[in-house]
Design an enzyme around this catalytic site. Structure first.
Site, PDB file in Angstrom:
ATOM      1  N   MET A  95      -8.629   8.447   0.124  1.00 42.66           N
ATOM      2  CA  MET A  95      -9.425   8.940   1.315  1.00 42.66           C
ATOM      3  C   MET A  95      -9.940  10.301   1.035  1.00 42.66           C
ATOM      4  O   MET A  95      -9.064  11.137   0.619  1.00 42.66           O
ATOM      5  CB  MET A  95      -8.599   8.622   2.563  1.00 42.66           C
ATOM      6  N   PHE A 109      -6.068   4.788   8.302  1.00 45.34           N
ATOM      7  CA  PHE A 109      -4.631   5.154   8.585  1.00 45.34           C
ATOM      8  C   PHE A 109      -3.882   3.715   8.578  1.00 45.34           C
ATOM      9  O   PHE A 109      -4.512   2.618   8.734  1.00 45.34           O
ATOM     10  CB  PHE A 109      -4.501   5.637  10.232  1.00 45.34           C
ATOM     11  N   MET A 122     -12.038   4.846  -0.422  1.00 42.39           N
ATOM     12  CA  MET A 122     -12.684   5.068   0.975  1.00 42.39           C
ATOM     13  C   MET A 122     -13.286   6.629   0.860  1.00 42.39           C
ATOM     14  O   MET A 122     -12.824   7.617   1.374  1.00 42.39           O
ATOM     15  CB  MET A 122     -11.561   5.174   2.017  1.00 42.39           C
ATOM     16  N   ASP A 134      -6.579  -6.103   4.239  1.00 43.16           N
ATOM     17  CA  ASP A 134      -5.985  -4.947   4.241  1.00 43.16           C
ATOM     18  C   ASP A 134      -6.224  -4.380   5.702  1.00 43.16           C
ATOM     19  O   ASP A 134      -7.261  -4.134   6.242  1.00 43.16           O
ATOM     20  CB  ASP A 134      -6.891  -3.999   3.406  1.00 43.16           C
ATOM     21  N   GLY A 150      -2.897  -3.894   8.932  1.00 45.51           N
ATOM     22  CA  GLY A 150      -2.165  -4.606  10.260  1.00 45.51           C
ATOM     23  C   GLY A 150      -1.551  -5.844   9.783  1.00 45.51           C
ATOM     24  O   GLY A 150      -1.077  -6.918  10.553  1.00 45.51           O
ATOM     25  N   HIS A 166      -1.371  -1.451  -4.259  1.00 48.69           N
ATOM     26  CA  HIS A 166      -2.498  -0.819  -3.555  1.00 48.69           C
ATOM     27  C   HIS A 166      -2.447   0.579  -3.096  1.00 48.69           C
ATOM     28  O   HIS A 166      -1.407   1.136  -2.690  1.00 48.69           O
ATOM     29  CB  HIS A 166      -2.670  -1.704  -2.165  1.00 48.69           C
ATOM     30  N   HIS A 219      -8.491   1.261  -3.936  1.00 47.99           N
ATOM     31  CA  HIS A 219      -9.224   1.237  -2.798  1.00 47.99           C
ATOM     32  C   HIS A 219      -9.907   2.526  -2.571  1.00 47.99           C
ATOM     33  O   HIS A 219      -9.214   3.598  -1.925  1.00 47.99           O
ATOM     34  CB  HIS A 219      -8.630   0.607  -1.630  1.00 47.99           C
ATOM     35  N   ASP A 277      -4.546   3.736  -2.051  1.00 50.36           N
ATOM     36  CA  ASP A 277      -5.807   4.205  -1.076  1.00 50.36           C
ATOM     37  C   ASP A 277      -6.293   5.612  -1.299  1.00 50.36           C
ATOM     38  O   ASP A 277      -5.538   6.598  -0.963  1.00 50.36           O
ATOM     39  CB  ASP A 277      -5.508   4.039   0.397  1.00 50.36           C
ATOM     40  N   SER A 321       0.759  -1.228   0.112  1.00 52.34           N
ATOM     41  CA  SER A 321       0.170  -0.060   0.010  1.00 52.34           C
ATOM     42  C   SER A 321       0.929   1.372  -0.004  1.00 52.34           C
ATOM     43  O   SER A 321       1.684   1.407   0.825  1.00 52.34           O
ATOM     44  CB  SER A 321      -0.875   0.036   1.221  1.00 52.34           C
ATOM     45  N   MET A 336     -11.633  -5.383   5.392  1.00 46.78           N
ATOM     46  CA  MET A 336     -10.747  -4.589   6.386  1.00 46.78           C
ATOM     47  C   MET A 336     -10.489  -5.137   7.689  1.00 46.78           C
ATOM     48  O   MET A 336     -11.510  -5.542   8.564  1.00 46.78           O
ATOM     49  CB  MET A 336     -11.373  -3.195   6.360  1.00 46.78           C
ATOM     50  N   GLY A 375       1.298  -2.131   4.089  1.00 46.03           N
ATOM     51  CA  GLY A 375       1.670  -0.819   4.114  1.00 46.03           C
ATOM     52  C   GLY A 375       2.725  -0.580   4.826  1.00 46.03           C
ATOM     53  O   GLY A 375       4.145  -0.920   4.270  1.00 46.03           O
ATOM     54  N   SER A 376       2.861  -0.296   5.961  1.00 50.56           N
ATOM     55  CA  SER A 376       3.734  -0.079   6.724  1.00 50.56           C
ATOM     56  C   SER A 376       4.781  -1.264   6.947  1.00 50.56           C
ATOM     57  O   SER A 376       5.893  -1.087   6.989  1.00 50.56           O
ATOM     58  CB  SER A 376       3.578   0.563   8.225  1.00 50.56           C
TER      59      SER A 376
HETATM   60  C1  DX5 Z   1      -5.904   1.847   5.709  1.00 46.15           C
HETATM   61  C2  DX5 Z   1      -5.707   1.431   4.146  1.00 46.15           C
HETATM   62  C3  DX5 Z   1      -4.593   0.298   4.022  1.00 46.15           C
HETATM   63  C4  DX5 Z   1      -3.309   0.933   4.846  1.00 46.15           C
HETATM   64  C5  DX5 Z   1      -2.782  -0.241   5.553  1.00 46.15           C
HETATM   65  O1  DX5 Z   1      -7.216   2.496   5.603  1.00 46.15           O
HETATM   66  O2  DX5 Z   1      -6.669   1.087   3.623  1.00 46.15           O
HETATM   67  O3  DX5 Z   1      -4.563   0.118   2.848  1.00 46.15           O
HETATM   68  O4  DX5 Z   1      -2.212   1.524   4.011  1.00 46.15           O
HETATM   69  O5  DX5 Z   1      -1.738  -0.055   6.298  1.00 46.15           O
HETATM   70  P1  DX5 Z   1      -0.924  -1.046   7.192  1.00 46.15           P
HETATM   71  O6  DX5 Z   1      -0.557  -2.317   6.432  1.00 46.15           O
HETATM   72  O7  DX5 Z   1       0.331  -0.327   7.694  1.00 46.15           O
HETATM   73  O8  DX5 Z   1      -1.840  -1.388   8.200  1.00 46.15           O
HETATM   74 ZN    ZN Z   2      -6.623   0.195   1.576  1.00 48.28          ZN
END
Ligand code: DX5
Ligand code: ZN
Length: 216
Positions: A36, A144, A67, A176, A178, A32, A65, A34, A7, A138, A198-199
């Protein structure tokens, strides 16, 4: 074979080109992306123009994605762009626009994904499961990166897998939020096809390619 979808929300935007190249030179399956809107979720990220820029530096499929509270309008912003999958949130729709959103995504030539937030149960989307290419579960409240994985998502994957098998449907299952070495393995054990991370990937000490590899 599991698809790993880093992500870019957690990428280094001061040196995005390098992160894209690192993904290109790794076992990354999809990118991916995101979107928002500061209304459906309490955060604002990026929109179609940065997506277009990213698409010019990669041949990897882009997994968008959204949101946002108004998916029917936002889908149009991506018209003509190199989107592979466009995933909207079920919670952002009502009886009047749910099918029109799906049809509009298809008319643009994109694959259709539907996402459910932690408080939505998979059986609530039963009526559209034969109309989508992917269900995104999710495993954190959207908004975040860097949040803690919610294990309830695993039961949803099991339910969705059982349903697709029983009804001979082909939608993919994506998770998606954690995802790390441990939670990613659990998700795959619960029939997940696509891991968004992501992280975990972008902060992996040995770099993006090693982070992606560690999830496979
Ligand atoms: C959160 C996003 C995710 C986010 C995941 O709303 O949809 O795609 O980047 O980040 P991690 O993998 O760090 O939880
Ligand atoms: Zn996402």
């Amino acid at each position: 074979m599991t698809i790993i979808a880093p992500s870019v929300l957690s990428a280094n935007f001061a040196d995005l080109k390098k992160d894209i190249e690192d993904m290109n030179n790794s076992q990354t399956g999809w990118i991916h992306y995101d979107v928002m809107d500061g209304h459906f979720v309490p955060n604002i990220s990026f929109g179609p123009s940065i997506m277009k820029t990213i698409s010019e530096y990669t041949d990897l499929p882009i997994d968008v994605h959204i949101m946002v509270s108004n998916p029917l309008e936002v889908v149009d912003y991506f018209a003509g762009l190199k989107v592979y999958m466009l995933t909207f949130h079920y919670e952002a729709c009502d009886d009047n626009n749910l099918i029109p959103v799906i049809e509009k995504i298809r008319r643009n030539g994109f694959k259709v994904g539907v996402s459910i937030k932690p408080k939505t149960q998979p059986w609530e989307i039963k009526s559209i499961l034969d109309k989508v290419d992917m269900v995104l579960v999710m495993s954190v409240e959207p908004g975040f990166g860097g949040q803690k994985f919610m294990p309830e998502a695993l039961d949803k994957l099991d339910w969705l897998h059982e349903y697709r098998t029983r009804h001979q449907l082909n939608y993919l299952l994506e998770i998606d939020g954690g995802i790390n070495g441990e939670t990613g393995k659990l998700a795959v054990e619960h029939h997940c096809d696509v891991l968004v991370a992501g992280s975990y990937v972008f902060k992996y000490p040995e770099g993006i390619a090693a982070g992606v590899k560690s999830l496979l």
